[in-house]
Design a protein around this motif. Structure first.
Motif, short mmCIF file in Angstrom:
data_model
loop_
_atom_site.label_atom_id
_atom_site.label_comp_id
_atom_site.label_asym_id
_atom_site.label_seq_id
_atom_site.Cartn_x
_atom_site.Cartn_y
_atom_site.Cartn_z
N HIS A 352 -7.27 -25.11 -13.63
CA HIS A 352 -6.28 -25.98 -13.01
C HIS A 352 -6.12 -26.93 -14.22
CE1 HIS A 352 -4.31 -28.98 -10.46
NE2 HIS A 352 -4.19 -28.03 -9.70
N PRO A 353 -4.96 -27.57 -14.09
CA PRO A 353 -4.59 -28.51 -15.34
C PRO A 353 -5.49 -29.81 -15.21
CG PRO A 353 -2.42 -27.57 -14.35
CD PRO A 353 -3.63 -26.94 -13.45
N VAL A 354 -5.84 -29.99 -14.11
CA VAL A 354 -6.70 -31.27 -14.01
C VAL A 354 -8.28 -30.81 -13.56
CG1 VAL A 354 -5.07 -32.86 -13.65
CG2 VAL A 354 -5.95 -31.94 -11.72
N ASP A 374 -9.40 -14.91 -24.41
CA ASP A 374 -8.38 -13.90 -23.54
C ASP A 374 -8.71 -13.83 -22.27
OD1 ASP A 374 -10.65 -12.34 -24.16
OD2 ASP A 374 -9.64 -10.79 -25.36
N MET A 375 -9.91 -14.34 -21.69
CA MET A 375 -10.56 -14.40 -20.29
C MET A 375 -10.09 -15.52 -19.42
SD MET A 375 -14.25 -12.78 -20.58
CE MET A 375 -14.37 -12.55 -18.91
N ILE A 376 -9.51 -16.41 -20.32
CA ILE A 376 -9.24 -17.83 -19.87
C ILE A 376 -7.77 -17.86 -19.33
CG2 ILE A 376 -9.31 -20.33 -19.92
CD1 ILE A 376 -11.81 -19.94 -21.65
N GLU A 380 -0.42 -21.26 -14.19
CA GLU A 380 0.84 -20.71 -13.82
C GLU A 380 0.74 -19.30 -14.17
OE1 GLU A 380 0.96 -22.83 -17.52
OE2 GLU A 380 0.48 -23.48 -15.49
N ASP A 381 -0.15 -19.04 -15.08
CA ASP A 381 -0.34 -17.38 -15.46
C ASP A 381 -1.24 -16.62 -14.83
OD1 ASP A 381 1.23 -18.08 -17.87
OD2 ASP A 381 -0.72 -18.92 -19.09
N ILE A 382 -2.04 -17.26 -13.84
CA ILE A 382 -3.00 -16.62 -13.08
C ILE A 382 -2.85 -16.39 -11.42
CG2 ILE A 382 -4.88 -18.44 -12.64
CD1 ILE A 382 -5.55 -14.90 -13.43
N PRO A 412 -2.77 -35.76 2.44
CA PRO A 412 -2.41 -36.70 1.37
C PRO A 412 -2.12 -36.05 0.01
CG PRO A 412 -4.29 -37.42 2.36
CD PRO A 412 -4.26 -35.98 2.94
N ILE A 413 -2.89 -34.53 0.00
CA ILE A 413 -2.43 -33.90 -1.26
C ILE A 413 -1.43 -32.82 -1.17
CG2 ILE A 413 -4.72 -34.31 -2.16
CD1 ILE A 413 -5.18 -31.39 -1.39
N TYR A 414 -0.70 -32.91 -0.06
CA TYR A 414 0.36 -32.01 0.13
C TYR A 414 1.46 -31.91 -1.12
CZ TYR A 414 4.37 -29.40 2.10
OH TYR A 414 5.45 -28.48 2.23
N GLY A 415 1.94 -30.79 -1.65
CA GLY A 415 2.59 -30.63 -2.47
C GLY A 415 1.92 -30.57 -3.96
N MET A 416 0.82 -30.77 -3.96
CA MET A 416 -0.06 -30.73 -5.46
C MET A 416 -0.23 -29.43 -5.53
SD MET A 416 -3.87 -31.80 -5.94
CE MET A 416 -4.90 -31.14 -7.21
N PRO A 417 0.31 -28.72 -6.97
CA PRO A 417 -0.09 -27.31 -7.40
C PRO A 417 -1.62 -26.95 -7.37
CG PRO A 417 1.30 -28.51 -8.99
CD PRO A 417 0.83 -29.72 -8.10
N ILE A 418 -2.06 -26.17 -6.63
CA ILE A 418 -3.16 -25.51 -6.71
C ILE A 418 -3.57 -24.27 -7.14
CG2 ILE A 418 -3.81 -27.28 -4.60
CD1 ILE A 418 -3.58 -24.47 -2.77
N LEU A 419 -4.81 -23.71 -7.54
CA LEU A 419 -5.14 -22.21 -7.67
C LEU A 419 -5.17 -21.63 -6.10
CD1 LEU A 419 -7.90 -22.82 -10.30
CD2 LEU A 419 -5.77 -21.85 -10.75
#
Length: 477
Positions: A352-354, A374-376, A380-382, A412-419
């Motif tokens: 995740h970005p953060v 190449d395993m990481i 957005e890719d996974i 409160p975290i609605y809309g946050m991009p998640i894995l």
């Protein structure tokens, strides 16, 4: 060609600027990041050494004080290098964000000191534009210094919780406007010849504002704050570079300022929040935000059972988080991953970005353990592959895998991009206890039907998983 000291200085600054930009470019990829840091470091060394040439035929006014100035500069360079080398060698991976905060603060403080020297040279003739930039750089640098120190103390656990009072934002605004007013007086009324007491009041006001702006911000937002102060430091250095007519400082400041601004915006986007929301909201103070009732129950599992399930899976995706860094379990994790891949299991890492405390934190941690690049994979890719995974493993992550961000509008975290780990057939979460995430939000994933929790220190859990798979493969040998 006449190789005068000034020509050599200009050539060194050009080389340093090229190395800064080229090094930053190489830092954009995990494969070349290490060499990029080395390249940028060489650029800084070139710029620092070139500055000593100012004492030899360039700055005649400095010649009477040549010996004293060179000694002071050499001692400062030695002390700074020694401290950075010692602290850099011993800093833990979990404390890397704190070190970044300290370095940000030192950069802002250096810019403020440059401005202080200029503002206290009352016998100099100050032009309006350079004087204005000196004051602006001083203001930004001092705010970055004190604010970064508070951010460091919060991340390092030396300051717990937040400090808020009634009318906090109004009080902050008064302090800022008062400091700004003193700065305007220095530039347009005193024309750079203000009394030392007034200059001191300006810097004290800026330092106080940095503290007051940072103290009310919750710990979960400190990484974004650090990145923002990084951008501030770059701006301050760039402004002071213009005041000194130093191209290396100007270019370095612009590069740091633009990179820090971009990183701040990307981090805020990764949390589906604006920078102003980070600075002025009460989010992330661990106060237990309301998100509605969560149905289901948390179901524990044994490490050995989870490991055997992964051994017979076709595809496993691992989502690491800060808990992996705290436990220093990256080496054992990769040892376990190699057992799985040797058995024919497809294993990938989802970042995740953060994740962790700063962008790239998990990438560096995994690279330290020898995990192939190449395993990481980035989010957005996974993310589209989780529904194909037999098992998803979450190690020390929390908010970045909370499906409430996707489904619960009251969260409160609605809309946050998640894995999208919850979309895997089976999810195992390795965590030390039943605590909430760093933001104080309960994780709905932990109550899902397809999720089991493996409680314990991540390193000890990985050791148990390794033993389970080895026992399965070799009869206990």
């Amino acid at each position: 060609m006449n190789l005068t000291p000034q020509f050599i200085i200009d050539a060194c600054y050009f080389a340093a600027a090229f190395l800064f930009i080229y090094g930053l470019k190489r830092m954009s990829s995990p494969v070349t990041a290490r060499s990029g840091i080395m390249v940028a470091g060489i650029g800084m060394l070139v710029a620092v050494l070139a500055s000593f040439l100012y004492y030899f035929g360039v700055n005649d006014a400095a010649l009477p004080h040549l010996g004293t100035n060179v000694v002071f500069a050499a001692v400062a360079l030695f002390l700074g290098t020694a401290w950075a080398w010692w602290s850099g060698k011993r800093v833990a991976m979990t404390a890397m964000p704190q070190m970044v905060a300290l370095y940000n603060g030192m950069g802002g403080g250096a810019a403020a000191c440059i401005a202080a020297v200029e503002l206290l040279r009352t016998n100099a003739v100050h032009q309006t534009i350079p004087l204005l930039l000196a004051v602006v750089g001083a203001l930004i640098g001092a705010v970055s210094l004190s604010g970064s120190l508070i951010a460091w103390a919060k991340l390092d656990g030396r300051i717990n919780g937040v400090w808020r009072i009634g009318g906090q934002q109004i009080l902050n605004g008064i302090v800022f406007l008062a400091t700004l007013g003193v700065g305007i007086y220095i530039v347009f009324v005193a024309h750079g010849h203000a009394a030392p007491g007034i200059v001191a009041a300006f810097f004290i006001g800026a330092l106080i504002f940095g503290v007051m702006m940072t103290m009310p911000i919750g710990g979960a937002d400190m990484p974004v704050v650090i990145s923002l102060y990084n951008a501030f430091t770059g701006l301050a250095v760039g402004f002071e570079g213009y005041v000194l007519q130093n191209p290396a400082l100007m270019i370095a400041g612009m590069v740091v300022g633009s990179a820090g601004t971009l990183l701040t915006l990307l981090m805020a986007k990764a949390m589906n929040r604006s920078v102003s929301n980070v600075i002025f909201s009460n989010f992330g103070d661990g106060g237990g935000e309301q998100q509605g009732e969560i149905k289901g129950s948390q179901k524990p599992a044994e490490a050995g059972d989870a490991a055997i399930n992964m051994r017979y899976a076709s595809k496993v995706i691992i989502a690491p988080g800060y808990g992996l860094a705290v436990a220093q379990a990256q080496h054992k994790l990769y040892e376990f991953v190699k057992l799985l891949t040797d058995a024919g299991v497809e294993v990938k890492f989802a970042i995740h970005p953060v994740a962790g405390r700063m962008p790239g934190h998990m990438n560096v941690l995994l690279a330290e353990a020898g995990v192939p690049y190449d395993m990481i994979y980035d989010l957005e890719d996974i993310n589209g592959e989780f529904k194909e995974a037999d098992v998803a493993v979450v190690i020390g992550a929390n908010d970045t895998v909370n499906p409430a961000a996707r489904t619960n509008k009251s969260s409160p975290i609605y809309g946050m991009p998640i894995l999208n780990v919850d979309q895997a057939k089976q999810v195992y979460v390795i965590k030390r206890g039943q605590g909430k995430g760093y933001s104080g939000v309960e994780n709905e994933l932990f109550f899902a039907d397809n999720c089991n929790l493996v409680y314990g220190d991540a390193q000890k859990v990985m050791v148990a998983m390794i033993q389970a798979v080895k026992s399965l493969e070799g009869g206990g040998h």
